[in-house]
Scaffold this motif. Structure first.
Motif, mmCIF file in Angstrom:
data_model
loop_
_atom_site.group_PDB
_atom_site.id
_atom_site.type_symbol
_atom_site.label_atom_id
_atom_site.label_comp_id
_atom_site.label_asym_id
_atom_site.label_seq_id
_atom_site.Cartn_x
_atom_site.Cartn_y
_atom_site.Cartn_z
ATOM 1 N N ASP A 149 7.651 2.008 7.543
ATOM 2 C CA ASP A 149 7.241 2.762 6.363
ATOM 3 C C ASP A 149 8.434 3.514 5.784
ATOM 4 O O ASP A 149 9.339 3.927 6.512
ATOM 5 N N ILE A 150 8.428 3.700 4.473
ATOM 6 C CA ILE A 150 9.429 4.517 3.792
ATOM 7 C C ILE A 150 8.731 5.755 3.265
ATOM 8 O O ILE A 150 7.692 5.654 2.610
ATOM 9 N N THR A 151 9.295 6.915 3.542
ATOM 10 C CA THR A 151 8.751 8.172 3.036
ATOM 11 C C THR A 151 9.705 8.722 1.986
ATOM 12 O O THR A 151 10.906 8.858 2.244
ATOM 13 N N ILE A 152 9.149 9.018 0.807
ATOM 14 C CA ILE A 152 9.932 9.563 -0.301
ATOM 15 C C ILE A 152 9.455 10.985 -0.541
ATOM 16 O O ILE A 152 8.277 11.219 -0.784
ATOM 17 N N ASN A 153 10.374 11.942 -0.433
ATOM 18 C CA ASN A 153 10.064 13.356 -0.661
ATOM 19 C C ASN A 153 10.720 13.782 -1.966
ATOM 20 O O ASN A 153 11.946 13.742 -2.074
ATOM 21 N N MET A 196 0.846 -1.164 0.000
ATOM 22 C CA MET A 196 0.000 0.000 0.000
ATOM 23 C C MET A 196 0.896 1.233 0.000
ATOM 24 O O MET A 196 1.991 1.206 0.543
ATOM 25 N N PHE A 197 0.430 2.305 -0.634
ATOM 26 C CA PHE A 197 1.182 3.544 -0.616
ATOM 27 C C PHE A 197 0.223 4.717 -0.689
ATOM 28 O O PHE A 197 -0.932 4.571 -1.075
ATOM 29 N N SER A 198 0.739 5.883 -0.287
ATOM 30 C CA SER A 198 -0.053 7.108 -0.385
ATOM 31 C C SER A 198 0.785 8.166 -1.084
ATOM 32 O O SER A 198 2.014 8.108 -1.071
ATOM 33 N N ILE A 199 0.096 9.131 -1.715
ATOM 34 C CA ILE A 199 0.752 10.248 -2.385
ATOM 35 C C ILE A 199 0.101 11.528 -1.890
ATOM 36 O O ILE A 199 -1.130 11.635 -1.874
ATOM 37 N N GLU A 200 0.938 12.475 -1.469
ATOM 38 C CA GLU A 200 0.449 13.782 -1.025
ATOM 39 C C GLU A 200 1.270 14.859 -1.720
ATOM 40 O O GLU A 200 2.470 14.696 -1.914
ATOM 41 N N HIS A 201 0.626 15.942 -2.099
ATOM 42 C CA HIS A 201 1.323 17.060 -2.706
ATOM 43 C C HIS A 201 1.382 18.195 -1.691
ATOM 44 O O HIS A 201 0.369 18.776 -1.347
ATOM 45 N N ASP A 202 2.595 18.455 -1.182
ATOM 46 C CA ASP A 202 2.816 19.561 -0.257
ATOM 47 C C ASP A 202 3.240 20.794 -1.055
ATOM 48 O O ASP A 202 3.391 20.739 -2.272
ATOM 49 N N PHE A 203 3.469 21.887 -0.353
ATOM 50 C CA PHE A 203 3.865 23.142 -0.998
ATOM 51 C C PHE A 203 5.114 22.990 -1.852
ATOM 52 O O PHE A 203 5.159 23.414 -2.990
ATOM 53 N N ASP A 204 6.166 22.361 -1.296
ATOM 54 C CA ASP A 204 7.439 22.291 -2.004
ATOM 55 C C ASP A 204 7.872 20.883 -2.382
ATOM 56 O O ASP A 204 8.979 20.687 -2.871
ATOM 57 N N ALA A 205 7.011 19.875 -2.170
ATOM 58 C CA ALA A 205 7.413 18.498 -2.466
ATOM 59 C C ALA A 205 6.203 17.608 -2.696
ATOM 60 O O ALA A 205 5.114 17.892 -2.209
ATOM 61 N N THR A 206 6.439 16.540 -3.428
ATOM 62 C CA THR A 206 5.476 15.450 -3.510
ATOM 63 C C THR A 206 5.971 14.380 -2.551
ATOM 64 O O THR A 206 7.145 14.005 -2.590
ATOM 65 N N VAL A 207 5.096 13.880 -1.679
ATOM 66 C CA VAL A 207 5.490 12.921 -0.656
ATOM 67 C C VAL A 207 4.786 11.598 -0.917
ATOM 68 O O VAL A 207 3.554 11.536 -0.965
ATOM 69 N N VAL A 208 5.583 10.540 -1.101
ATOM 70 C CA VAL A 208 5.053 9.194 -1.292
ATOM 71 C C VAL A 208 5.446 8.384 -0.063
ATOM 72 O O VAL A 208 6.614 8.396 0.339
ATOM 73 N N THR A 209 4.494 7.696 0.544
ATOM 74 C CA THR A 209 4.767 6.833 1.685
ATOM 75 C C THR A 209 4.460 5.394 1.284
ATOM 76 O O THR A 209 3.354 5.092 0.828
ATOM 77 N N LEU A 210 5.455 4.511 1.437
ATOM 78 C CA LEU A 210 5.301 3.092 1.128
ATOM 79 C C LEU A 210 5.127 2.329 2.435
ATOM 80 O O LEU A 210 5.933 2.477 3.347
ATOM 81 N N VAL A 211 4.088 1.521 2.517
ATOM 82 C CA VAL A 211 3.778 0.755 3.717
ATOM 83 C C VAL A 211 4.014 -0.720 3.428
ATOM 84 O O VAL A 211 3.482 -1.262 2.452
ATOM 85 N N ASP A 212 4.835 -1.380 4.236
ATOM 86 C CA ASP A 212 5.102 -2.811 4.072
ATOM 87 C C ASP A 212 3.933 -3.594 4.656
ATOM 88 O O ASP A 212 3.658 -3.531 5.857
ATOM 89 N N GLU A 213 3.240 -4.316 3.793
ATOM 90 C CA GLU A 213 2.118 -5.142 4.242
ATOM 91 C C GLU A 213 2.480 -6.621 4.251
ATOM 92 O O GLU A 213 1.619 -7.472 4.436
ATOM 93 N N GLY A 214 3.748 -6.948 4.021
ATOM 94 C CA GLY A 214 4.177 -8.335 3.992
ATOM 95 C C GLY A 214 3.774 -8.992 2.682
ATOM 96 O O GLY A 214 3.235 -8.365 1.786
ATOM 97 N N GLU A 215 4.040 -10.270 2.560
ATOM 98 C CA GLU A 215 3.697 -11.017 1.344
ATOM 99 C C GLU A 215 2.184 -11.066 1.171
ATOM 100 O O GLU A 215 1.472 -11.577 2.022
#
Length: 82
Positions: free
Chosen positions: A31-35, A1-20
């Protein structure tokens, strides 16, 4: 599962480990957060052993090379050629 958010100065993607298959009873990673900023991309993940967020910073050139590498066979390459 992942989420995408658009902030003022960045796009933020969060990856959630749900296992196999999302239902595994095994160990799950934090969780991994990608800015994605204009000039770089950061990856952040909490290290549960030290309770410290670890951060990796990639230049836009490194991001382009990573994207290209995901579609190439094993080998050593230089941007713009082999």
């Amino acid at each position: 599962m992942f989420s995408i958010e658009h902030d003022f100065d960045a796009t933020v993607v969060t990856l959630v480990d749900e296992g196999e298959g999302g239902t595994s009873g095994g160990f799950l990673y934090e969780d991994i957060t990608i800015n994605a900023f204009e000039d770089c991309v950061t990856l952040e993940q909490l290290d549960p052993r030290t309770d410290v967020v670890q951060r990796i910073v990639l230049s836009m050139s490194q991001v382009r090379e990573l994207a290209a590498a995901l579609n190439l066979p094993e080998g050593v390459y230089r941007a713009g050629g082999t």
